[in-house]
Scaffold this motif. Structure first.
Motif, PDB file in Angstrom:
ATOM      1  N   SER A  99       5.776  -2.858  -5.931  1.00 52.16           N
ATOM      2  CA  SER A  99       4.813  -2.112  -6.745  1.00 52.16           C
ATOM      3  C   SER A  99       4.281  -0.907  -5.986  1.00 52.16           C
ATOM      4  O   SER A  99       4.139   0.188  -6.548  1.00 52.16           O
ATOM      5  CB  SER A  99       3.669  -3.044  -7.156  1.00 52.16           C
ATOM      6  OG  SER A  99       2.676  -2.340  -7.873  1.00 52.16           O
ATOM      7  N   PHE A 100       3.987  -1.107  -4.713  1.00 52.43           N
ATOM      8  CA  PHE A 100       3.480  -0.022  -3.871  1.00 52.43           C
ATOM      9  C   PHE A 100       4.507   1.102  -3.754  1.00 52.43           C
ATOM     10  O   PHE A 100       4.190   2.288  -3.953  1.00 52.43           O
ATOM     11  CB  PHE A 100       3.136  -0.599  -2.497  1.00 52.43           C
ATOM     12  CG  PHE A 100       2.759   0.409  -1.448  1.00 52.43           C
ATOM     13  CD1 PHE A 100       1.758   1.343  -1.678  1.00 52.43           C
ATOM     14  CD2 PHE A 100       3.404   0.410  -0.217  1.00 52.43           C
ATOM     15  CE1 PHE A 100       1.409   2.268  -0.699  1.00 52.43           C
ATOM     16  CE2 PHE A 100       3.055   1.328   0.764  1.00 52.43           C
ATOM     17  CZ  PHE A 100       2.062   2.256   0.523  1.00 52.43           C
ATOM     18  N   GLU A 101       5.738   0.744  -3.458  1.00 57.34           N
ATOM     19  CA  GLU A 101       6.766   1.775  -3.282  1.00 57.34           C
ATOM     20  C   GLU A 101       7.110   2.457  -4.606  1.00 57.34           C
ATOM     21  O   GLU A 101       7.423   3.659  -4.622  1.00 57.34           O
ATOM     22  CB  GLU A 101       8.002   1.153  -2.641  1.00 57.34           C
ATOM     23  CG  GLU A 101       7.762   0.722  -1.198  1.00 57.34           C
ATOM     24  CD  GLU A 101       8.969   0.093  -0.534  1.00 57.34           C
ATOM     25  OE1 GLU A 101       9.138   0.296   0.688  1.00 57.34           O
ATOM     26  OE2 GLU A 101       9.734  -0.614  -1.224  1.00 57.34           O
ATOM     27  N   ALA A 102       7.014   1.721  -5.710  1.00 60.51           N
ATOM     28  CA  ALA A 102       7.263   2.335  -7.015  1.00 60.51           C
ATOM     29  C   ALA A 102       6.224   3.399  -7.339  1.00 60.51           C
ATOM     30  O   ALA A 102       6.490   4.334  -8.105  1.00 60.51           O
ATOM     31  CB  ALA A 102       7.276   1.263  -8.107  1.00 60.51           C
ATOM     32  N   ALA A 103       5.022   3.262  -6.738  1.00 66.73           N
ATOM     33  CA  ALA A 103       3.957   4.250  -6.949  1.00 66.73           C
ATOM     34  C   ALA A 103       4.009   5.363  -5.903  1.00 66.73           C
ATOM     35  O   ALA A 103       3.096   6.192  -5.836  1.00 66.73           O
ATOM     36  CB  ALA A 103       2.598   3.563  -6.899  1.00 66.73           C
ATOM     37  N   GLY A 104       5.072   5.395  -5.107  1.00 67.71           N
ATOM     38  CA  GLY A 104       5.241   6.460  -4.120  1.00 67.71           C
ATOM     39  C   GLY A 104       4.772   6.109  -2.725  1.00 67.71           C
ATOM     40  O   GLY A 104       4.796   6.966  -1.833  1.00 67.71           O
ATOM     41  N   GLY A 105       4.353   4.869  -2.504  1.00 72.45           N
ATOM     42  CA  GLY A 105       3.882   4.468  -1.190  1.00 72.45           C
ATOM     43  C   GLY A 105       5.006   4.367  -0.170  1.00 72.45           C
ATOM     44  O   GLY A 105       6.170   4.150  -0.525  1.00 72.45           O
ATOM     45  N   VAL A 106       4.637   4.505   1.095  1.00 73.27           N
ATOM     46  CA  VAL A 106       5.597   4.465   2.198  1.00 73.27           C
ATOM     47  C   VAL A 106       5.254   3.287   3.102  1.00 73.27           C
ATOM     48  O   VAL A 106       4.090   3.105   3.482  1.00 73.27           O
ATOM     49  CB  VAL A 106       5.561   5.772   3.018  1.00 73.27           C
ATOM     50  CG1 VAL A 106       6.521   5.704   4.207  1.00 73.27           C
ATOM     51  CG2 VAL A 106       5.887   6.962   2.125  1.00 73.27           C
ATOM     52  N   VAL A 107       6.260   2.488   3.450  1.00 72.48           N
ATOM     53  CA  VAL A 107       6.073   1.328   4.323  1.00 72.48           C
ATOM     54  C   VAL A 107       6.833   1.561   5.627  1.00 72.48           C
ATOM     55  O   VAL A 107       8.000   1.972   5.613  1.00 72.48           O
ATOM     56  CB  VAL A 107       6.588   0.033   3.663  1.00 72.48           C
ATOM     57  CG1 VAL A 107       6.488  -1.143   4.638  1.00 72.48           C
ATOM     58  CG2 VAL A 107       5.805  -0.270   2.397  1.00 72.48           C
ATOM     59  N   ARG A 108       6.143   1.272   6.736  1.00 74.05           N
ATOM     60  CA  ARG A 108       6.799   1.295   8.049  1.00 74.05           C
ATOM     61  C   ARG A 108       6.546  -0.050   8.718  1.00 74.05           C
ATOM     62  O   ARG A 108       5.402  -0.390   9.016  1.00 74.05           O
ATOM     63  CB  ARG A 108       6.270   2.434   8.926  1.00 74.05           C
ATOM     64  CG  ARG A 108       6.707   3.814   8.464  1.00 74.05           C
ATOM     65  CD  ARG A 108       6.233   4.921   9.399  1.00 74.05           C
ATOM     66  NE  ARG A 108       6.738   4.753  10.756  1.00 74.05           N
ATOM     67  CZ  ARG A 108       6.548   5.642  11.747  1.00 74.05           C
ATOM     68  NH1 ARG A 108       5.848   6.744  11.503  1.00 74.05           N
ATOM     69  NH2 ARG A 108       7.036   5.431  12.943  1.00 74.05           N
ATOM     70  N   VAL A 109       7.611  -0.829   8.933  1.00 70.42           N
ATOM     71  CA  VAL A 109       7.487  -2.110   9.617  1.00 70.42           C
ATOM     72  C   VAL A 109       7.896  -1.927  11.080  1.00 70.42           C
ATOM     73  O   VAL A 109       8.343  -0.848  11.485  1.00 70.42           O
ATOM     74  CB  VAL A 109       8.348  -3.195   8.934  1.00 70.42           C
ATOM     75  CG1 VAL A 109       7.822  -3.476   7.542  1.00 70.42           C
ATOM     76  CG2 VAL A 109       9.813  -2.792   8.899  1.00 70.42           C
ATOM     77  N   SER A 110       7.699  -2.988  11.880  1.00 69.50           N
ATOM     78  CA  SER A 110       7.968  -2.935  13.325  1.00 69.50           C
ATOM     79  C   SER A 110       7.248  -1.750  13.950  1.00 69.50           C
ATOM     80  O   SER A 110       7.778  -1.060  14.829  1.00 69.50           O
ATOM     81  CB  SER A 110       9.481  -2.861  13.598  1.00 69.50           C
ATOM     82  OG  SER A 110      10.147  -3.978  13.043  1.00 69.50           O
ATOM     83  N   THR A 111       6.033  -1.503  13.479  1.00 73.42           N
ATOM     84  CA  THR A 111       5.251  -0.342  13.903  1.00 73.42           C
ATOM     85  C   THR A 111       3.878  -0.810  14.355  1.00 73.42           C
ATOM     86  O   THR A 111       3.037  -1.189  13.535  1.00 73.42           O
ATOM     87  CB  THR A 111       5.108   0.670  12.738  1.00 73.42           C
ATOM     88  OG1 THR A 111       6.407   1.067  12.298  1.00 73.42           O
ATOM     89  CG2 THR A 111       4.320   1.893  13.171  1.00 73.42           C
TER      90      THR A 111
END
Length: 530
Positions: free
Chosen positions: A257-269
């Motif tokens: 849902s977050f990414e569908a709204a244009g959000g960006v995820v960075r893991v291992s960060t």
């Protein structure tokens, strides 16, 4: 959405001394509250980045593969999350989130012996189960739910908005004051005293305290723990369900849902610092030295880490808050969980004695007496575990065939209290094997022979693998009334004295468990201030 888009423009134009910010908002921590908050911010029009130290989002609400099956990091029974608007508002069903209803919700047992009894969503079914073996407790249970259910309804309603006197008053008036008297009375008492008011047997007193105060890590005899006695009533107001595919489906669909709204995820960060400039937040600095700027930072992590380890050069108005958190001790972890893959479903004799036959989806609550719970709490200071600890067990593969291969089942066995400071450490401890033996003693013969592989998630592993200091996630204590008069106001307002710095997560109202209300409330607070 037009109003939110206008707010996005205003936030996006905020500048640092080096120019336009990289993002409008940064959320630190990808547990379920962090994901909820980030999704609402992105849907509100903010360019939002979420950073997570682990290789995957979800925190302890996640699931992971083990021995060819899917196991949940924590218990997979969801009640409170389903009482919020989050699933509908974020469109999680459209991203594949589906729930299986669990009925009966819980099978209650006592180490003192005797037949089990079942908690259903239906009050009448529950009373019928109690009456089969504990007829003298039926009237007490009726009196209990009459007092408790309106209070639970008020708690659920209050959790869905940032707490305020005006907001809570409006909700109370809408319910014509129902639930307030119970909340006031019980919040001043111990949960044990409340249980003893209604019930006389260990079979009725103990399980409610196991899934209440014991899960909170406190003694049920503590004054002020009385709202922990609402646990049975939760199952009559809300419905227990489990996500198809495991608890991790919640964070998976939240991320979608977050990414569908244009959000960006960075893991291992990993975040090294939350930086400030002037009277407000500037952004974050990562462990590799990278700086990312934003006029809004929401920490969904431990407040001790947020305010004492990461916050750099806070403005003068935040000094009192920082000093206050320096004086707040961080508690040790107290909960462990065994995951086992088996060839057959275990059947507990006490359940069969109560007519609860066959393969059950319900969670077993196997409770010590209240006296033993209090003794067990005191034993933790010396690193000791009760001979017969609290056990919370279920076999989620009974209802959900997607989480285990054909011919296999998954057992989840949580144990309380299991102190972080175990003498000699957990790595070489025989305690987890002992808990399996205890469970086997309650089951029909053959349980141990059915085990294919098992593991123990103990407090040291939660610290090492999930970045929980001493294996413990700080949790908000108290209900809506405590939220109105809290000595740490940032835990209930989500806003800090640092302009643009907010917090969410288990440490904030309404508290721990897969709930999501804190993340939603924090996002609402951010968006209202823009």
């Amino acid at each position: 959405m037009d109003a939110m888009s206008a707010k996005h423009t205003a936030a996006g134009s905020s500048a640092t001394t080096t120019g336009i910010a990289d993002f409008d908002a940064i959320v630190v921590g990808g547990g379920h509250n962090g994901l909820v908050c980030a999704a609402y911010l992105a849907r509100g029009g903010l360019r939002t980045l979420l950073v997570e130290a682990r290789h995957a989002v979800g925190g302890t609400a996640a699931s992971e593969e083990f021995a060819g099956a899917m196991v949940n990091i924590c218990n997979c029974d969801h009640i409170t999350f389903r009482t919020t608007p989050v699933i509908e508002e974020l469109g999680l069903a459209g991203h594949g989130l589906r729930y299986l209803e669990v009925e009966p919700a819980q099978v209650n047992m006592s180490w003192s012996g005797g037949a089990a009894w079942a908690s259903y969503h239906s009050l009448e079914q529950t009373l019928d189960s109690i009456g089969r073996n504990y007829p003298s407790e039926v009237d007490g249970y009726r009196r209990y739910v009459k007092a408790a259910m309106p209070a639970v309804q008020l708690v659920f309603d209050a959790a869905n908005d940032p707490p305020s006197v005006r907001g809570l008053t409006r909700k109370v008036l809408a319910k014509r004051g129902r639930g307030v008297a119970t909340m006031l009375r019980w919040s001043r008492r111990s949960a044990a005293d409340v249980m003893r008011e209604f019930f006389t047997t260990d079979a009725l007193q103990g399980p409610g305290m196991l899934v209440g105060p014991m899960v909170w890590g406190i003694s049920p005899e503590f004054k002020g723990s009385g709202l922990g006695a609402l646990t049975y009533a939760l199952r009559h107001v809300g419905r227990v369900g489990r996500p198809v595919g495991g608890s991790g489906e919640v964070p998976r669909t939240l991320r979608a849902s977050f990414e569908a709204a244009g959000g960006v995820v960075r893991v291992s960060t990993r975040v090294e610092a939350i930086t400030c400039e002037g009277d407000g937040v500037r952004g974050i600095t990562l462990a590799d030295g990278t700086e990312i700027t934003a006029p809004i930072v929401v920490s969904a992590c431990n407040p001790h880490d947020t305010f004492l380890s990461w916050l750099r050069n806070p403005p003068s108005q935040a000094h009192a808050m920082v000093q206050r958190w320096k004086a707040i001790p961080h508690d040790d972890g107290y909960e462990s969980k065994l995951d086992a893959v088996m060839t057959a479903v275990p059947h507990l004799r006490a359940a069969q004695q109560a007519g609860l036959d066959g393969d059950l989806t319900a969670t077993y609550a196997i409770a010590p007496t209240i006296a033993d719970m209090h003794r067990g709490y005191e034993m933790m200071a010396a690193g000791r575990v009760l001979d017969r600890p609290g056990l919370i067990a279920n076999v989620p593969s009974v209802g959900d065939t997607t989480i285990a291969p054909d011919g296999r089942h998954v057992l989840s066995l949580e144990t309380l209290y299991t102190p972080y400071g175990l003498p000699g450490g957990w790595a070489s401890s025989t305690e987890p094997a002992r808990w399996l033996d205890l469970f086997a003693d309650l089951a029909e013969p053959g349980f141990k022979d059915s085990l294919v592989e098992w593991r123990a998630m103990t407090p040291d592993r939660y610290e090492r693998e999930f970045h929980l200091p001493h294996g413990h996630a700080t949790s908000f204590a108290g209900g809506p009334l405590a939220a109105l008069h809290n000595k740490n106001p940032e835990l209930t307002r989500y806003e800090t004295p640092v302009k643009g710095l907010y917090i969410t997560g288990a440490a904030t109202f309404p508290g721990a468990g897969v709930w999501g209300a804190s993340g939603r409330n924090a996002a609402m607070t951010v968006l209202r201030t823009l």
